[in-house]
Design a protein around this motif. Structure first.
Motif, PDB file in Angstrom:
ATOM      1  N   ALA A 173       0.838  -1.198   0.000  1.00 35.32           N
ATOM      2  CA  ALA A 173       0.000   0.000   0.000  1.00 35.32           C
ATOM      3  C   ALA A 173       0.876   1.251   0.000  1.00 35.32           C
ATOM      4  CB  ALA A 173      -0.914   0.000   1.220  1.00 35.32           C
ATOM      5  N   ILE A 174       0.467   2.254  -0.766  1.00 33.40           N
ATOM      6  CA  ILE A 174       1.269   3.474  -0.890  1.00 33.40           C
ATOM      7  C   ILE A 174       1.111   4.308   0.378  1.00 33.40           C
ATOM      8  CG2 ILE A 174       1.638   5.568  -2.227  1.00 33.40           C
ATOM      9  CD1 ILE A 174       2.401   2.932  -3.626  1.00 33.40           C
ATOM     10  N   THR A 175       2.216   4.497   1.076  1.00 30.43           N
ATOM     11  CA  THR A 175       2.186   5.202   2.361  1.00 30.43           C
ATOM     12  C   THR A 175       2.554   6.670   2.246  1.00 30.43           C
ATOM     13  OG1 THR A 175       4.473   4.487   2.745  1.00 30.43           O
ATOM     14  CG2 THR A 175       2.709   3.118   3.669  1.00 30.43           C
ATOM     15  N   ALA A 176       3.253   7.063   1.176  1.00 38.95           N
ATOM     16  CA  ALA A 176       3.669   8.468   1.080  1.00 38.95           C
ATOM     17  C   ALA A 176       4.048   8.824  -0.354  1.00 38.95           C
ATOM     18  CB  ALA A 176       4.847   8.748   2.013  1.00 38.95           C
ATOM     19  N   ILE A 177       3.636  10.012  -0.778  1.00 39.32           N
ATOM     20  CA  ILE A 177       4.035  10.592  -2.060  1.00 39.32           C
ATOM     21  C   ILE A 177       4.301  12.076  -1.815  1.00 39.32           C
ATOM     22  CG2 ILE A 177       3.357  11.122  -4.435  1.00 39.32           C
ATOM     23  CD1 ILE A 177       1.477   8.767  -4.394  1.00 39.32           C
ATOM     24  N   ALA A 178       5.353  12.594  -2.402  1.00 42.73           N
ATOM     25  CA  ALA A 178       5.664  14.021  -2.254  1.00 42.73           C
ATOM     26  C   ALA A 178       6.170  14.575  -3.573  1.00 42.73           C
ATOM     27  CB  ALA A 178       6.712  14.240  -1.155  1.00 42.73           C
ATOM     28  N   ALA A 179       5.936  15.860  -3.781  1.00 45.21           N
ATOM     29  CA  ALA A 179       6.398  16.554  -4.995  1.00 45.21           C
ATOM     30  C   ALA A 179       7.340  17.673  -4.592  1.00 45.21           C
ATOM     31  CB  ALA A 179       5.217  17.116  -5.783  1.00 45.21           C
ATOM     32  N   SER A 180       8.468  17.786  -5.314  1.00 44.90           N
ATOM     33  CA  SER A 180       9.391  18.883  -5.063  1.00 44.90           C
ATOM     34  C   SER A 180       8.677  20.209  -5.306  1.00 44.90           C
ATOM     35  CB  SER A 180      10.601  18.773  -5.985  1.00 44.90           C
ATOM     36  OG  SER A 180      11.358  19.974  -5.953  1.00 44.90           O
ATOM     37  N   PRO A 181       8.943  21.233  -4.478  1.00 42.39           N
ATOM     38  CA  PRO A 181       8.254  22.516  -4.675  1.00 42.39           C
ATOM     39  C   PRO A 181       8.737  23.295  -5.884  1.00 42.39           C
ATOM     40  CG  PRO A 181       9.834  22.677  -2.872  1.00 42.39           C
ATOM     41  CD  PRO A 181       9.789  21.234  -3.266  1.00 42.39           C
ATOM     42  N   TRP A 182       9.926  22.950  -6.439  1.00 42.17           N
ATOM     43  CA  TRP A 182      10.476  23.781  -7.518  1.00 42.17           C
ATOM     44  C   TRP A 182      10.987  22.978  -8.702  1.00 42.17           C
ATOM     45  CZ3 TRP A 182       8.494  28.016  -6.190  1.00 42.17           C
ATOM     46  CH2 TRP A 182       8.484  28.435  -4.870  1.00 42.17           C
ATOM     47  N   ALA A 183      11.051  21.683  -8.611  1.00 44.07           N
ATOM     48  CA  ALA A 183      11.629  20.860  -9.676  1.00 44.07           C
ATOM     49  C   ALA A 183      10.631  19.797 -10.129  1.00 44.07           C
ATOM     50  CB  ALA A 183      12.914  20.194  -9.186  1.00 44.07           C
ATOM     51  N   PRO A 184      10.787  19.278 -11.349  1.00 38.23           N
ATOM     52  CA  PRO A 184       9.911  18.206 -11.836  1.00 38.23           C
ATOM     53  C   PRO A 184      10.305  16.863 -11.215  1.00 38.23           C
ATOM     54  CG  PRO A 184      11.526  18.739 -13.516  1.00 38.23           C
ATOM     55  CD  PRO A 184      11.731  19.727 -12.397  1.00 38.23           C
ATOM     56  N   LEU A 185      10.046  16.720  -9.932  1.00 41.89           N
ATOM     57  CA  LEU A 185      10.530  15.574  -9.178  1.00 41.89           C
ATOM     58  C   LEU A 185       9.445  15.063  -8.238  1.00 41.89           C
ATOM     59  CD1 LEU A 185      12.973  13.755  -8.464  1.00 41.89           C
ATOM     60  CD2 LEU A 185      13.618  15.472  -6.762  1.00 41.89           C
ATOM     61  N   ILE A 186       9.222  13.737  -8.276  1.00 44.34           N
ATOM     62  CA  ILE A 186       8.230  13.082  -7.428  1.00 44.34           C
ATOM     63  C   ILE A 186       8.926  11.989  -6.617  1.00 44.34           C
ATOM     64  CG2 ILE A 186       6.134  11.672  -7.390  1.00 44.34           C
ATOM     65  CD1 ILE A 186       5.576  14.483  -8.259  1.00 44.34           C
ATOM     66  N   ALA A 187       8.598  11.904  -5.327  1.00 46.70           N
ATOM     67  CA  ALA A 187       9.136  10.857  -4.463  1.00 46.70           C
ATOM     68  C   ALA A 187       7.991   9.950  -4.015  1.00 46.70           C
ATOM     69  CB  ALA A 187       9.831  11.465  -3.253  1.00 46.70           C
ATOM     70  N   GLU A 429      -2.692   8.431  -0.944  1.00 54.07           N
ATOM     71  CA  GLU A 429      -1.776   9.579  -1.004  1.00 54.07           C
ATOM     72  C   GLU A 429      -1.941  10.316  -2.323  1.00 54.07           C
ATOM     73  OE1 GLU A 429       0.368  10.734   1.287  1.00 54.07           O
ATOM     74  OE2 GLU A 429      -0.166   9.196   2.759  1.00 54.07           O
ATOM     75  N   VAL A 430      -1.722  11.635  -2.289  1.00 51.81           N
ATOM     76  CA  VAL A 430      -1.786  12.445  -3.501  1.00 51.81           C
ATOM     77  C   VAL A 430      -0.793  13.592  -3.387  1.00 51.81           C
ATOM     78  CG1 VAL A 430      -3.599  14.006  -2.665  1.00 51.81           C
ATOM     79  CG2 VAL A 430      -3.352  13.607  -5.113  1.00 51.81           C
ATOM     80  N   ALA A 431      -0.239  14.001  -4.526  1.00 49.80           N
ATOM     81  CA  ALA A 431       0.667  15.161  -4.574  1.00 49.80           C
ATOM     82  C   ALA A 431       0.476  15.833  -5.930  1.00 49.80           C
ATOM     83  CB  ALA A 431       2.127  14.726  -4.393  1.00 49.80           C
ATOM     84  N   ILE A 432       0.836  17.095  -6.005  1.00 55.34           N
ATOM     85  CA  ILE A 432       0.744  17.828  -7.272  1.00 55.34           C
ATOM     86  C   ILE A 432       2.107  18.411  -7.593  1.00 55.34           C
ATOM     87  CG2 ILE A 432      -0.068  19.950  -6.136  1.00 55.34           C
ATOM     88  CD1 ILE A 432      -1.817  20.380  -8.708  1.00 55.34           C
ATOM     89  N   ALA A 433       2.526  18.276  -8.864  1.00 52.94           N
ATOM     90  CA  ALA A 433       3.864  18.692  -9.282  1.00 52.94           C
ATOM     91  C   ALA A 433       4.068  20.191  -9.090  1.00 52.94           C
ATOM     92  CB  ALA A 433       4.099  18.313 -10.741  1.00 52.94           C
ATOM     93  N   HIS A 434       5.334  20.587  -9.101  1.00 53.79           N
ATOM     94  CA  HIS A 434       5.715  21.975  -8.791  1.00 53.79           C
ATOM     95  C   HIS A 434       5.019  22.986  -9.695  1.00 53.79           C
ATOM     96  CE1 HIS A 434       8.497  22.993 -12.201  1.00 53.79           C
ATOM     97  NE2 HIS A 434       8.292  21.699 -12.404  1.00 53.79           N
ATOM     98  N   ASP A 435       4.776  22.625 -10.955  1.00 56.23           N
ATOM     99  CA  ASP A 435       4.156  23.545 -11.904  1.00 56.23           C
ATOM    100  C   ASP A 435       2.648  23.327 -12.038  1.00 56.23           C
ATOM    101  OD1 ASP A 435       4.187  21.105 -13.151  1.00 56.23           O
ATOM    102  OD2 ASP A 435       5.407  21.727 -14.866  1.00 56.23           O
ATOM    103  N   GLY A 436       2.103  22.445 -11.223  1.00 57.49           N
ATOM    104  CA  GLY A 436       0.668  22.199 -11.240  1.00 57.49           C
ATOM    105  C   GLY A 436       0.175  21.420 -12.441  1.00 57.49           C
ATOM    106  N   LYS A 437       1.094  20.816 -13.239  1.00 56.18           N
ATOM    107  CA  LYS A 437       0.685  20.156 -14.481  1.00 56.18           C
ATOM    108  C   LYS A 437       0.411  18.663 -14.308  1.00 56.18           C
ATOM    109  CE  LYS A 437       3.019  23.390 -17.588  1.00 56.18           C
ATOM    110  NZ  LYS A 437       4.042  23.555 -18.661  1.00 56.18           N
ATOM    111  N   HIS A 438       0.887  18.073 -13.229  1.00 58.32           N
ATOM    112  CA  HIS A 438       0.680  16.630 -13.023  1.00 58.32           C
ATOM    113  C   HIS A 438       0.233  16.360 -11.587  1.00 58.32           C
ATOM    114  CE1 HIS A 438       3.366  16.639 -16.559  1.00 58.32           C
ATOM    115  NE2 HIS A 438       2.721  15.545 -16.885  1.00 58.32           N
ATOM    116  N   VAL A 439      -0.717  15.459 -11.459  1.00 58.45           N
ATOM    117  CA  VAL A 439      -1.195  15.001 -10.153  1.00 58.45           C
ATOM    118  C   VAL A 439      -0.821  13.528 -10.026  1.00 58.45           C
ATOM    119  CG1 VAL A 439      -3.224  14.556  -8.736  1.00 58.45           C
ATOM    120  CG2 VAL A 439      -3.061  16.676 -10.063  1.00 58.45           C
TER     121      VAL A 439
END
Length: 666
Positions: A173-187, A429-439
């Motif tokens: 089960a996915i326990t955590a997802i995060a998006a960098s605030p300034w770069a096109p990077l997802i963890a 879990e949900v996150a949105i990319a730094h530029d708001g283009k990907h969820v």
């Protein structure tokens, strides 16, 4: 006199009557909506059976103005700021939140709801003698900020390991997802590992080992240079780990909990780390020394979520029993105790300006809290069965996830923009990319989707448990071979198109050369005509002098001949005069013959110039179809080149990927 007096009196009465009518009309238009006159009768009919001074359910009595303003056990329900949507009273009677009021009944009639809303927006006046306060600015008003953005290119993985610590048949089960605030990077958190992806290309950029177990939370630092992971192993150990994004190196490990950490976060300056978990304690550490600074015991159940405000001043925490607290980061003192949720607080998120906190709860709602006023400003039903995750983007928009198997995007006021592709199980879990283009969102089965924020039909899957490097390099090589095969016909097509361009260009070049030669000849003839005209002008300037001179010499000859009558022997004078006249006439004749020849030459030059120009224009007219053909084949060549270049870029990226994976295997 009596007649005039009657007329005057009549006009006066009419005037007073009109004035009275206008005043009445003006008074009716400006009529205040008050508690005593308008709202209290509605409460008496629909609410006071449960909410009165003798039986105040939930600690709330609505049978008097004072009791209504004081609120109930969950705090105030209405404020004098004119914000109806942020009023708890309005949210319940309008069925925007639970528990709906009146319970087990339909909503109040529209006209009654309109009265309650007008009362709130008018400043919650008690009676006709009350005055409304100036309307305050809505806390939901937001101006995007770039605070915390690092100088230069945003941090991205450069030498992060590619090895996979744990290989499993499927992800947990996915326990955590995060998006960098300034770069096109997802963890994305996995078993004993954290996987980094490029949010635009979905390429796997590296794998961070998390040997302590499973990361239950992931948060990027405010400048995007570090990743803070909280987690561990249940009933064994819990820690918070800090990773350098560029190198993948773990630069700090803080805490030594007796159980896993559910959430951990660092402040804006990265000198403090807060964490919470099953031990019900909020612990705050010095990030440099690892020394514990505070141990806060307000919560009575597992702490699920911990988050520093972007400005580092406050810390928000939520627990399994709907407890939601905000603390002063420097002192550890309780700043706000926020009540209103009816279920576990799964996650909190801060807006960029630190003025609004969002909380996602098991009760299905997401609530927005004004930190300055310390009150609820908006609550909306986000997900049936429970809201599990929430995050803001830099535009103030909100993404949420829930147990209805969905992720959703909302505007800053809690109005839904769109849902995304549903998952098989609860979205955790949900996150949105730094530029708001990907969820990016993941569910209970371990599936993760990265979706276009504008078009939910465009999505790709991301693996929380990627295969080992050996398999990935095999896949990368296969992909590279496929791309190389794909590029060969594209290169041939581009080459053929380039040849067509050359073939179409050659006749145009030849024709342009002929046209240029003809125009040069036309110009040369035109210039010769001009030069000859200048010669005519020079002759014309000389002719009057020569004519006058010949006339004078003719007079001399006549005089000499007359003189022979008196001097018959003076023949020499006559001969000399006649010779001078003859010479002058000869020069004059030569000039006139030259002028005639020049005039003919000018005509010839002009005719030649016009002929060459006409020929050039005729050839130029034949250029259009050739140029149209060239434009068409050039467009085809450009399209062929574009396709080739796109695949060439993919091939280069595939080569780089193979090289990186090959290096990781060494």
């Amino acid at each position: 006199m009596i007649y005039r007096t009657c007329i005057t009196l009549g006009l006066t009465l009419v005037s007073l009557s009109l004035s009275s009518a206008e005043e009445k009309k003006s008074t009716d238009a400006a009529k205040k909506v008050t508690f005593e006159d308008d709202v209290k009768p509605i409460f008496r009919q629909h609410c006071n059976s449960c909410h009165n001074a003798g039986d105040a359910k939930g600690g709330l009595s609505l049978d008097s103005y004072t009791a209504t303003i004081e609120g109930g056990g969950s705090g105030e329900i209405v404020f004098d700021d004119g914000d109806a949507d942020g009023s708890r009273l309005w949210q319940l009677v309008n069925h925007d939140d639970t528990p709906v009021m009146p319970p087990k009944q339909d909503k109040l009639a529209a006209e009654k709801l309109a009265v309650i809303r007008a009362w709130i927006e008018g400043g919650i006046l008690e009676n006709s003698g009350s005055k409304a306060k100036a309307k305050k600015k809505n806390a939901l008003a937001f101006v995007a900020s770039t605070g915390g953005r690092p100088e230069g290119p945003p941090p991205m993985p450069e030498s992060v390991p590619q090895n996979v610590p744990v290989v499993t048949q499927r992800a947990s089960a996915i326990t955590a997802i995060a998006a960098s605030p300034w770069a096109p990077l997802i963890a994305i958190a996995g078993q004993k590992q954290i996987v980094l992806y490029h949010s635009d290309s979905s390429e796997l950029l590296g794998v961070l080992p998390f040997d302590e177990g499973i990361a239950q939370s992931l948060r990027f630092s405010k400048n995007g240079q570090f990743l803070i992971a909280g987690g561990g192993e249940h009933s064994v150990k819990g820690i918070a780990a800090v990773y350098n994004i560029k190198t993948g190196q773990r630069v700090a490990t803080v805490g030594d909990e007796l159980d896993t950490v559910f959430d951990a976060d660092a402040n804006d300056t990265m000198n403090r780390i807060a964490m919470g978990g099953p031990l019900k304690l909020l612990r705050i550490f010095d990030a440099t020394s690892g020394e514990q600074l505070f141990e806060l015991k307000k919560h009575t159940d597992w702490i699920f979520t911990v988050a520093f405000s972007p400005d580092g001043i406050l810390i928000a925490t939520g627990d399994r029993s709907s407890g939601l607290c905000v603390w002063e980061a420097e002192t550890g003192r309780l700043y706000l105790d926020l009540t209103g949720h009816k279920g576990a607080i799964h996650q909190v998120a801060w807006r960029d300006d630190s003025n609004v906190l969002a909380s996602a709860s098991e009760d299905g709602t997401v609530k927005l809290w004004d930190m300055a006023a310390g009150k609820l400003v908006k609550s909306f039903n986000a997900h049936g069965g429970g809201a599990t995750s929430v995050a803001f983007d830099h535009q103030g928009r909100i993404v949420t996830a829930g147990k209805d198997n969905k992720a959703a995007l909302w505007d800053g006021n809690g109005k839904k923009i769109r849902d995304f592709q549903p998952m098989k199980e609860d979205v955790l879990e949900v996150a949105i990319a730094h530029d708001g283009k990907h969820v990016v969102y993941g569910d209970w089965t371990g599936d993760v989707l990265s979706s276009s924020a504008d078009d939910p039909k465009q999505f790709v899957s991301l693996a929380a448990n990627p295969p080992p490097v050996s398999k990935r390099i095999e896949g990368a090589k296969t992909q590279l071979v496929s791309i190389q095969q794909e590029i060969q016909p594209l290169k041939a097509s581009w080459d053929a198109a380039q040849k067509s361009v050359v073939a179409a260009q050659n006749p145009i070049n030849n024709l342009n050369a002929k046209i240029a030669a003809l125009r040069a000849e036309s110009k040369k003839s035109s210039e010769a005509a001009t030069a000859t005209q200048n010669q005519i002008k020079a002759i014309d300037s000389e002719l009057p002098g020569l004519t006058n001179a010949s006339r004078d010499l003719h007079d001399v000859v006549i005089a000499a001949r007359i003189n022979l009558k008196t001097k018959p022997n003076d023949l020499e004078s006559v001969a000399a005069a006649e010779a001078g006249l003859a010479n002058s006439l000869t020069q004059l004749a030569q000039k006139r013959r030259a002028r005639i020849a020049s005039a003919k030459a000018v005509v010839a030059h002009q005719q030649a110039s016009n002929a060459k120009k006409a020929e050039a224009d005729k050839l130029a007219a034949t250029l259009t179809p050739l140029q149209q053909k060239l434009a068409a084949v050039t467009q085809v060549a450009a399209a062929a080149k574009s396709k080739h270049d796109q695949v060439a870029a993919k091939m280069q990226a595939a080569k780089s990927k193979v090289d990186r994976l090959a290096s990781a295997m060494k």
